[in-house]
Design a protein around this motif. Structure first.
Motif, short mmCIF file in Angstrom:
data_model
loop_
_atom_site.label_atom_id
_atom_site.label_comp_id
_atom_site.label_asym_id
_atom_site.label_seq_id
_atom_site.Cartn_x
_atom_site.Cartn_y
_atom_site.Cartn_z
N GLY A 1 -22.14 43.02 -57.99
CA GLY A 1 -22.37 42.13 -59.13
C GLY A 1 -21.44 42.44 -60.29
O GLY A 1 -20.93 41.53 -60.95
N LEU A 2 -21.18 43.71 -60.53
CA LEU A 2 -20.26 44.12 -61.59
C LEU A 2 -18.84 43.66 -61.29
O LEU A 2 -18.14 43.16 -62.18
N ARG A 3 -18.42 43.82 -60.03
CA ARG A 3 -17.07 43.37 -59.66
C ARG A 3 -16.92 41.87 -59.89
O ARG A 3 -15.92 41.39 -60.40
N LEU A 4 -17.94 41.09 -59.50
CA LEU A 4 -17.89 39.64 -59.68
C LEU A 4 -17.90 39.25 -61.16
O LEU A 4 -17.16 38.35 -61.58
N LYS A 5 -18.69 39.96 -61.97
CA LYS A 5 -18.72 39.68 -63.40
C LYS A 5 -17.37 39.99 -64.04
O LYS A 5 -16.90 39.24 -64.90
N GLU A 6 -16.73 41.08 -63.63
CA GLU A 6 -15.42 41.43 -64.17
C GLU A 6 -14.40 40.32 -63.88
O GLU A 6 -13.61 39.95 -64.75
N ILE A 7 -14.44 39.81 -62.66
CA ILE A 7 -13.52 38.73 -62.30
C ILE A 7 -13.81 37.49 -63.15
O ILE A 7 -12.89 36.87 -63.70
N TRP A 8 -15.09 37.13 -63.28
CA TRP A 8 -15.45 35.96 -64.07
C TRP A 8 -14.97 36.12 -65.51
O TRP A 8 -14.41 35.18 -66.09
N ASP A 9 -15.20 37.30 -66.10
CA ASP A 9 -14.77 37.54 -67.49
C ASP A 9 -13.26 37.35 -67.64
O ASP A 9 -12.79 36.80 -68.63
N GLU A 10 -12.50 37.80 -66.65
CA GLU A 10 -11.05 37.65 -66.70
C GLU A 10 -10.63 36.19 -66.51
O GLU A 10 -9.68 35.73 -67.14
N VAL A 11 -11.34 35.45 -65.68
CA VAL A 11 -11.05 34.02 -65.50
C VAL A 11 -11.27 33.28 -66.82
O VAL A 11 -10.46 32.42 -67.20
N GLU B 1 -10.86 34.56 -69.75
CA GLU B 1 -9.72 34.91 -70.59
C GLU B 1 -8.46 34.14 -70.17
O GLU B 1 -7.63 33.80 -71.03
N VAL B 2 -8.31 33.86 -68.88
CA VAL B 2 -7.18 33.02 -68.43
C VAL B 2 -7.27 31.65 -69.11
O VAL B 2 -6.26 31.13 -69.60
N CYS B 3 -8.46 31.08 -69.13
CA CYS B 3 -8.65 29.76 -69.72
C CYS B 3 -8.40 29.76 -71.23
O CYS B 3 -8.08 28.72 -71.80
N GLN B 4 -8.51 30.92 -71.87
CA GLN B 4 -8.31 31.01 -73.31
C GLN B 4 -6.91 31.47 -73.69
O GLN B 4 -6.60 31.58 -74.88
N ALA B 5 -6.06 31.71 -72.71
CA ALA B 5 -4.71 32.21 -72.99
C ALA B 5 -3.95 31.23 -73.88
O ALA B 5 -3.98 30.03 -73.66
N GLY B 6 -3.27 31.80 -74.88
CA GLY B 6 -2.57 30.96 -75.85
C GLY B 6 -1.07 30.89 -75.64
O GLY B 6 -0.38 30.14 -76.34
N SER B 7 -0.57 31.66 -74.68
CA SER B 7 0.88 31.64 -74.43
C SER B 7 1.13 31.92 -72.95
O SER B 7 0.23 32.38 -72.23
N TRP B 8 2.35 31.66 -72.53
CA TRP B 8 2.73 31.90 -71.14
C TRP B 8 2.60 33.39 -70.80
O TRP B 8 2.09 33.74 -69.74
N GLU B 9 3.03 34.27 -71.68
CA GLU B 9 2.96 35.71 -71.43
C GLU B 9 1.51 36.18 -71.35
O GLU B 9 1.15 36.98 -70.49
N GLU B 10 0.67 35.68 -72.23
CA GLU B 10 -0.75 36.02 -72.20
C GLU B 10 -1.39 35.51 -70.91
O GLU B 10 -2.22 36.21 -70.30
N LEU B 11 -1.00 34.31 -70.48
CA LEU B 11 -1.52 33.76 -69.23
C LEU B 11 -1.15 34.66 -68.05
O LEU B 11 -2.00 34.97 -67.21
#
Length: 100
Positions: A15-25, A27-37
């Protein structure tokens, strides 16, 4: 590469591994630049490597495009002896120090 005790896969951590992936996804959606993405996608891929490692009984399995994240945690290990960012340190020390 050498990791601290913060990077491990214990029984019951699925469950922790899945939550970590979700949290990072998120952050991908919130990326403000190409480098951040690119950084955030690398974090997601590292998360998938951790999930695959969990399923294989390992800490981590190398994944495509996780190099940025791996380089980031290598730098953290060299700098402060912990894979996590400085905000997670306890009085400047890795929180896994002294834990069994």
């Amino acid at each position: 590469m050498k990791y601290c005790g913060c990077l491990r896969n214990d029984k019951g951590d699925l469950g922790l591994r899945l939550k970590e992936i979700w949290d990072e996804v998120v952050e991908v959606c919130q990326a403000g630049s190409w480098e951040e993405l690119k950084d955030e996608v690398s974090d997601v891929m590292f998360g998938f490597g951790r999930l695959l490692g969990y399923m294989c009984g390992r800490v981590y399995v190398k994944m495509w495009f996780d190099e940025r994240h791996v380089k980031k945690i290598q730098g953290r290990m060299e700098e402060c002896g912990c894979v996590r960012s400085k905000r997670h340190l306890v009085n400047g020390v890795c929180p896994s120090v002294g834990k069994v």
